[in-house]
Write an enzyme that holds these catalytic residues in place. Structure first.
Site: not given
Ligand code: KIV
Length: 267
Positions: A51, A89, A185
């Site tokens: 994000s 991520d 989500e």
């Molecule tokens: O990238 C992110 O912040 C996420 C959250 C929305 C869980 O994957």
């Protein structure tokens, strides 16, 4: 409920929290200052989410985020945290096959210093390969932002019975493949409740109702500083709290006490 120790949390600690019914708190962070602040308040898990493509880089999706970006921001976060478990991520197209996923996960862990990687979708073979090679994995089901060009919108997922059953099956497969955590989500609260109760591993919800084992929000949304429209499932914790640290502490306490999310923030 501020933290009482700086001892670094492990997957086993998060499992124990699920078993004793203590909710797990998670927020995103992308830099050293917020990482230290979240850790000081006692947030259990910090997610270096892709994000950051929106919150830090100003893109309209997570797709432009690169592995180099993720390693850089992961390093910033892990420099200052002491207790929280840090997840990063794997960005878009960085885990299209097991070998590529392993090479990129290794960079996030060795250079970025994170304890776990998160990836979107029911990628059972990739998760098994990572876990077999010592990489703890957090799955991510429901709304998958990296699939926005196929989904067409950031809508709630799993409303139809067939889609709901598919999500339950996928969640069980991810656990079977060795995932240590699962993010859900934007799914109906009743479905998230069913998945959380069927899985042994902790389920962290965002827009997934109060019955998940923990909650995560995008930091910039809950501090009301993100650009554009805030999602229904988020809450402005700055309202009624004069400072950033008290807003984060209010979120931490609300999740632990299960006063967040309410029906207003759920589907
Ligand atoms: O990238 C992110 O912040 C996420 C959250 C929305 C869980 O994957």
């Amino acid at each position: 409920m501020p933290k009482t120790t700086d001892k670094a949390l492990t997957i086993k600690d998060l499992m124990a929290m699920k078993q004793r019914g203590e909710k797990i708190t998670c927020l995103t962070a992308y830099d050293a200052s917020f990482s230290a602040l979240l850790d000081q308040v006692g947030i259990d898990v910090i997610l270096v989410g892709d994000s950051l493509g929106m919150t830090v880089q100003g893109h309209d999706s997570t797709l432009p985020v690169t592995l180099t970006d993720m390693v850089y921001h992961s390093r910033c976060v892990t420099q200052t945290k002491k207790r929280a478990l840090v997840i990063a991520d794997l960005p878009f197209m960085s885990y299209t096959n097991p070998q590529q996923a392993a090479e990129n996960a290794a960079k996030l862990m060795q250079q970025g210093g994170v304890q776990m990687v998160k990836l979107e979708g029911a990628k059972v073979d990739i998760i098994s390969f990572l876990v077999a090679n010592g990489v703890p994995v957090c799955g991510h089901l429901g709304l998958l932002p990296q699939f926005i060009n196929q989904l067409g919108s950031y809508a709630v997922q799993g409303r139809e019975p067939a889609a709901a059953q598919q999500m339950i099956d996928d969640a069980l497969k991810l656990q079977q493949a060795g995932a240590s955590l699962l993010v859900l989500e934007c799914v109906p609260a009743s479905l998230a409740k069913a998945i959380s109760s069927q899985l042994e591993i902790p389920v962290i919800g965002i827009g997934a109702g109060v019955d998940c084992d923990g909650q995560v929000l995008v930091l910039h949304d809950m501090l009301n500083i993100s650009v554009g429209k805030k999602p229904k499932f988020s809450k402005n914790f700055m309202e009624g709290n004069g400072a950033i640290d008290t807003a984060i502490a209010a979120y931490h306490q609300a999740v632990k006490q299960q006063s967040f999310p309410t029906d207003e923030h759920s589907f």
